[in-house]
Design an enzyme around this catalytic site. Structure first.
Site, short mmCIF file in Angstrom:
data_model
loop_
_atom_site.label_atom_id
_atom_site.label_comp_id
_atom_site.label_asym_id
_atom_site.label_seq_id
_atom_site.Cartn_x
_atom_site.Cartn_y
_atom_site.Cartn_z
N ARG A 35 0.84 -1.21 0.00
CA ARG A 35 0.00 0.00 0.00
C ARG A 35 0.87 1.25 0.00
NH1 ARG A 35 -3.94 -2.16 4.67
NH2 ARG A 35 -1.96 -3.14 5.26
N TYR A 151 -2.27 -21.81 7.78
CA TYR A 151 -1.52 -20.70 8.39
C TYR A 151 -0.46 -21.28 9.34
CZ TYR A 151 -0.27 -16.57 11.09
OH TYR A 151 0.44 -15.57 11.71
N LYS A 155 3.65 -20.93 9.21
CA LYS A 155 4.50 -20.41 10.29
C LYS A 155 5.44 -21.51 10.84
CE LYS A 155 3.50 -16.05 10.34
NZ LYS A 155 4.51 -15.02 10.14
P1 NDP Z 1 -1.13 -6.60 9.71
O1 NDP Z 1 -2.19 -7.14 8.82
O2 NDP Z 1 -1.44 -5.39 10.52
O3 NDP Z 1 0.19 -6.30 8.86
C1 NDP Z 1 0.63 -7.15 7.85
C2 NDP Z 1 1.71 -6.45 7.05
O4 NDP Z 1 2.22 -7.37 6.08
C3 NDP Z 1 1.18 -5.23 6.31
O5 NDP Z 1 2.11 -4.18 6.38
C4 NDP Z 1 1.04 -5.73 4.89
O6 NDP Z 1 1.31 -4.67 3.97
C5 NDP Z 1 2.18 -6.74 4.81
N1 NDP Z 1 1.90 -7.72 3.76
C6 NDP Z 1 0.93 -8.66 3.74
N2 NDP Z 1 0.95 -9.32 2.58
C7 NDP Z 1 1.97 -8.78 1.85
C8 NDP Z 1 2.47 -9.01 0.55
N3 NDP Z 1 1.95 -9.95 -0.26
N4 NDP Z 1 3.52 -8.27 0.11
C9 NDP Z 1 4.05 -7.32 0.90
N5 NDP Z 1 3.62 -7.04 2.15
C10 NDP Z 1 2.58 -7.77 2.60
O7 NDP Z 1 -0.70 -7.82 10.65
P2 NDP Z 1 0.45 -7.97 11.77
O8 NDP Z 1 1.20 -6.73 11.97
O9 NDP Z 1 -0.20 -8.59 12.93
O10 NDP Z 1 1.33 -9.08 11.07
C11 NDP Z 1 2.74 -8.96 10.91
C12 NDP Z 1 3.37 -10.33 11.06
O11 NDP Z 1 3.14 -10.81 12.38
C13 NDP Z 1 2.82 -11.41 10.12
O12 NDP Z 1 3.89 -12.19 9.65
C14 NDP Z 1 1.92 -12.23 11.03
O13 NDP Z 1 1.77 -13.54 10.57
C15 NDP Z 1 2.68 -12.14 12.34
N6 NDP Z 1 1.95 -12.43 13.55
C16 NDP Z 1 0.82 -11.70 13.87
C17 NDP Z 1 0.15 -11.99 15.04
C18 NDP Z 1 -1.13 -11.28 15.41
O14 NDP Z 1 -1.87 -11.81 16.27
N7 NDP Z 1 -1.43 -10.13 14.86
C19 NDP Z 1 0.64 -12.99 15.98
C20 NDP Z 1 1.80 -13.69 15.52
C21 NDP Z 1 2.44 -13.39 14.37
P3 NDP Z 1 0.50 -4.37 2.63
O15 NDP Z 1 -0.89 -4.93 2.81
O16 NDP Z 1 0.55 -2.88 2.49
O17 NDP Z 1 1.28 -5.06 1.58
C1 8X3 Z 2 -1.13 -14.94 14.80
C2 8X3 Z 2 -1.56 -15.46 16.12
O1 8X3 Z 2 -2.84 -17.31 17.28
O2 8X3 Z 2 -3.92 -16.27 15.39
O3 8X3 Z 2 -0.06 -15.63 14.26
O4 8X3 Z 2 -2.08 -17.74 15.05
S1 8X3 Z 2 -2.64 -16.76 15.94
#
Ligand code: NDP
Ligand code: 8X3
Length: 251
Positions: A35, A151, A155
């Site tokens: 974005r 998912y 991971k």
């Molecule tokens: P968000 O959805 O807030 O952020 C996800 C980010 O990843 C965005 O900046 C998005 O940017 C980017 N992204 C997604 N797909 C793509 C793509 N195809 N190309 C480039 N960028 C991409 O989620 P989180 O901040 O929570 O997630 C960040 C990481 O943390 C992930 O790997 C997630 O699996 C992991 N995580 C999250 C948890 C949670 O509970 N929230 C717990 C454990 C792990 P854009 O869309 O602009 O491309």
């Molecule tokens: C994001 C946390 O518990 O939804 O990775 O998998 S959980």
């Protein structure tokens, strides 16, 4: 010169919070995401604190990843710290009812995307015999929960890749760290539930989840340890969470 940190997925959640906290400490940042408007807004804001370079690509598009990173200008192509954060869950369905496009998105983004970015950046670290890679895994990479099979598989793959990187990069003085959060309230659930904000909100009903900033503070701590210290694996939960499936919710 201050360290240069490359953050994928800096347009929201954990990645954006990390960009903000690292900018406030003077790290130079390459911020990435799809974005572009969000990247530009963030760049404008954080440039008041530090130097920022923006890269706009989809991590699952191999050619675009390699071209974007290979074209970084010389003052930006020495990456000291790579934060492989971009990723999401797509869908929350029983295995036999889940959507194959969702499966492909999770494998292509969370696994192959992380590999492409790593392949473009790590050889420079090897050459310089120095670097730090932070892979954002998940409790879903340590456990498997119902409706999360693919998912969780993506991971678990990050967990294996992370551990393999640490073994293979050991001889080159490169640190490899995996951070595995439990529930963090970001746009994660909104993406998982395809924009259904009620379902997203209900994910955190009756508990206080982590914020992106909670994880960002941990990242800041980890990357600011002395050269001889590598924090290799972290699991971080909200206090109300004990495992992927055991969560205490107030009524
Ligand atoms: P968000 O959805 O807030 O952020 C996800 C980010 O990843 C965005 O900046 C998005 O940017 C980017 N992204 C997604 N797909 C793509 C793509 N195809 N190309 C480039 N960028 C991409 O989620 P989180 O901040 O929570 O997630 C960040 C990481 O943390 C992930 O790997 C997630 O699996 C992991 N995580 C999250 C948890 C949670 O509970 N929230 C717990 C454990 C792990 P854009 O869309 O602009 O491309
Ligand atoms: C994001 C946390 O518990 O939804 O990775 O998998 S959980």
């Amino acid at each position: 010169m201050n360290h240069t940190v490359f953050i994928t997925g800096a347009t929201s959640g954990i990645g954006e919070a990390t960009a903000r906290i690292l900018a406030s400490r003077g790290y130079r940042l390459v911020i990435c995401g799809r974005r572009i408007e969000r990247l530009q807004t963030l760049q404008k804001e954080l440039e008041k604190l530090t130097s920022i370079y923006t890269l706009n690509f989809d991590v699952s598009d191999k050619r675009s990843v390699l071209e974007s990173i290979n074209k970084l200008p010389s003052e930006w192509n020495r990456i000291d710290i790579l934060i492989n954060n971009a990723g999401n869950a797509h869908g929350f369905d029983l295995f036999h009812e889940s959507n194959m496009d969702d499966w492909e998105a999770m494998i292509d983004i969370n696994v192959k995307g992380l590999l492409y970015v790593s392949k473009a950046i790590i050889p420079g670290m090897v050459e310089r015999r120095k670097g730090h890679i932070i892979n954002i895994g998940s409790i879903a990479g340590k456990e498997v929960y119902p409706r999360g099979s693919v998912y969780c598989a993506s991971k678990h793959a990050v967990d294996a890749i992370n551990n393999g990187m640490r073994l293979d990069l050991n001889a080159y003085g490169i640190k490899v760290t995996e951070i595995n959060p439990g529930m963090v309230e970001t746009e994660f659930s909104l993406v998982r539930f395809k924009g259904d904000s009620e379902k997203a909100r209900n994910t955190y009903k009756g508990l206080k989840p982590l914020t992106g900033n909670d994880v960002a503070e941990i990242i800041l701590f980890i990357i600011s340890r002395p050269d001889h210290v590598n924090i290799s694996d972290v699991i971080v939960f909200p206090t109300a969470q004990a495992s992927a499936t055991i969560v205490h919710r107030e009524k």
